[in-house]
Write a protein that holds these residues in place. Structure first.
Motif, mmCIF file in Angstrom:
data_model
loop_
_atom_site.group_PDB
_atom_site.id
_atom_site.type_symbol
_atom_site.label_atom_id
_atom_site.label_comp_id
_atom_site.label_asym_id
_atom_site.label_seq_id
_atom_site.Cartn_x
_atom_site.Cartn_y
_atom_site.Cartn_z
ATOM 1 N N PHE A 2 -6.607 85.407 29.331
ATOM 2 C CA PHE A 2 -6.551 84.349 29.758
ATOM 3 C C PHE A 2 -6.216 84.073 31.302
ATOM 4 O O PHE A 2 -4.529 84.042 31.214
ATOM 5 N N LYS A 3 -6.884 83.337 32.279
ATOM 6 C CA LYS A 3 -6.517 82.874 33.516
ATOM 7 C C LYS A 3 -6.604 81.745 33.965
ATOM 8 O O LYS A 3 -7.620 81.210 33.845
ATOM 9 N N PHE A 4 -4.961 81.616 34.653
ATOM 10 C CA PHE A 4 -5.708 79.978 35.068
ATOM 11 C C PHE A 4 -4.991 80.280 36.200
ATOM 12 O O PHE A 4 -3.517 80.458 36.746
ATOM 13 N N THR A 5 -5.030 78.684 37.800
ATOM 14 C CA THR A 5 -3.995 78.538 39.054
ATOM 15 C C THR A 5 -4.209 77.202 38.741
ATOM 16 O O THR A 5 -4.687 76.372 38.585
ATOM 17 N N LEU A 6 -2.895 76.702 38.836
ATOM 18 C CA LEU A 6 -2.413 75.376 39.489
ATOM 19 C C LEU A 6 -1.969 75.566 40.773
ATOM 20 O O LEU A 6 -0.914 76.427 41.558
ATOM 21 N N LEU B 5 6.153 76.740 34.541
ATOM 22 C CA LEU B 5 6.611 77.837 34.950
ATOM 23 C C LEU B 5 7.854 78.662 33.638
ATOM 24 O O LEU B 5 8.055 79.377 33.617
ATOM 25 N N ALA B 6 8.785 77.543 33.325
ATOM 26 C CA ALA B 6 9.535 77.531 32.021
ATOM 27 C C ALA B 6 8.813 78.560 30.953
ATOM 28 O O ALA B 6 9.777 79.192 29.629
ATOM 29 N N LEU B 7 7.671 78.378 30.850
ATOM 30 C CA LEU B 7 7.392 79.343 30.024
ATOM 31 C C LEU B 7 6.654 80.546 30.055
ATOM 32 O O LEU B 7 7.025 81.221 28.238
ATOM 33 N N SER C 140 2.807 86.806 33.322
ATOM 34 C CA SER C 140 3.008 87.021 34.859
ATOM 35 C C SER C 140 1.900 86.138 35.770
ATOM 36 O O SER C 140 1.806 84.559 34.954
ATOM 37 N N ILE C 141 3.611 84.926 36.460
ATOM 38 C CA ILE C 141 3.052 84.504 37.412
ATOM 39 C C ILE C 141 3.298 84.413 38.550
ATOM 40 O O ILE C 141 4.179 85.168 38.846
ATOM 41 N N GLU C 142 2.233 85.200 39.101
ATOM 42 C CA GLU C 142 1.881 85.479 40.615
ATOM 43 C C GLU C 142 1.587 84.300 41.694
ATOM 44 O O GLU C 142 0.768 83.932 42.170
ATOM 45 N N PRO C 143 2.846 83.220 42.307
ATOM 46 C CA PRO C 143 2.268 82.217 43.152
ATOM 47 C C PRO C 143 2.212 83.361 44.484
ATOM 48 O O PRO C 143 2.569 83.628 44.726
ATOM 49 N N PRO D 285 -0.662 81.368 39.978
ATOM 50 C CA PRO D 285 -2.089 81.002 39.251
ATOM 51 C C PRO D 285 -0.711 82.169 38.495
ATOM 52 O O PRO D 285 -0.274 82.524 37.937
ATOM 53 N N PHE D 286 -1.686 82.034 36.700
ATOM 54 C CA PHE D 286 -0.773 82.747 35.296
ATOM 55 C C PHE D 286 -1.819 83.499 34.717
ATOM 56 O O PHE D 286 -2.672 83.585 34.784
ATOM 57 N N THR D 287 -1.735 84.626 34.127
ATOM 58 C CA THR D 287 -2.231 85.083 32.995
ATOM 59 C C THR D 287 -1.413 85.643 32.059
ATOM 60 O O THR D 287 -0.954 85.275 31.549
ATOM 61 N N VAL D 288 -2.396 84.734 30.960
ATOM 62 C CA VAL D 288 -1.533 85.119 29.507
ATOM 63 C C VAL D 288 -2.258 86.290 28.872
ATOM 64 O O VAL D 288 -3.857 86.117 28.279
ATOM 65 N N ASP D 289 -1.941 86.462 27.496
ATOM 66 C CA ASP D 289 -2.343 87.505 26.831
ATOM 67 C C ASP D 289 -2.679 87.204 25.655
ATOM 68 O O ASP D 289 -1.610 86.640 24.867
#
Length: 169
Positions: free
Chosen positions: A59-63, A71-73, A110-113, A125-129
């Motif tokens: 799952f991918k999302f962008t804040l 960010l702390a997760l 991953s978090i890829e600012p 952008p965040f990527t969640v397994d």
């Protein structure tokens, strides 16, 4: 004729129970893909594809906000997972709106600012397994997948029930 029905009009995301409406730029639900393997044995003129489970869900999302709570997760401990809920509103041409609720659990890989530039918005952008995924539309559960517990419900039918029965789980 059903034209222009069920068009996504708006959405929001909840991460670990906190809503991010107004701070979520985009999200991409995981592709649901079966893992296939070619099989050819004696007496067969060609190979056939055999399902060997499913591919990992991502799952991918962008804040648009640098939210400390989100960010702390990243890097939560092994065995832990983050609850995520995406909610959407799909609208029909006649004006009726159907809710879409996607409930997920997973680990933020991953978090890829994006680059920081003065005068420009920077996104995160965040990527969640994912370990679990449930898609519900207008009160009907279409998919309910729990990888760890070996459950794959599609339209009310659990494709893995007979396998769980066979191995005694």
């Amino acid at each position: 004729m059903a034209t222009a029905n069920r068009i996504l009009k708006n959405f929001s995301l909840f991460i670990d129970g906190k809503g991010y409406a107004g701070n979520i730029d985009e999200l991409t639900l995981p592709p649901l893909t079966t893992k296939m393997e070619d099989f050819r044995a004696g007496g067969m003129d060609s190979s056939i594809a055999i399902e060997m489970g499913q591919e990992k869900m991502e799952f991918k999302f962008t804040l648009s906000a640098y939210e400390p709570a989100a960010l702390a997760l990243w890097g939560v401990g092994e065995g832990s997972s983050v609850p995520l809920v995406a909610r959407g509103a799909v609208q029909n041409l006649d004006g009726t709106v159907e809710p879409v609720i996607v409930t997920m659990r997973g680990t933020i890989r991953s978090i890829e600012p994006a680059a920081w530039q003065a005068g420009n918005k920077s996104s995160v952008p965040f990527t969640v397994d994912l370990r679990a995924y449930k898609y519900e539309q207008n009160g009907v559960v279409i998919h309910d997948i729990d990888v760890v517990n070996m459950i794959r419900l599609v339209n009310g039918v659990d494709a893995l029930q007979s396998q769980r029965d066979a191995i005694g789980t």
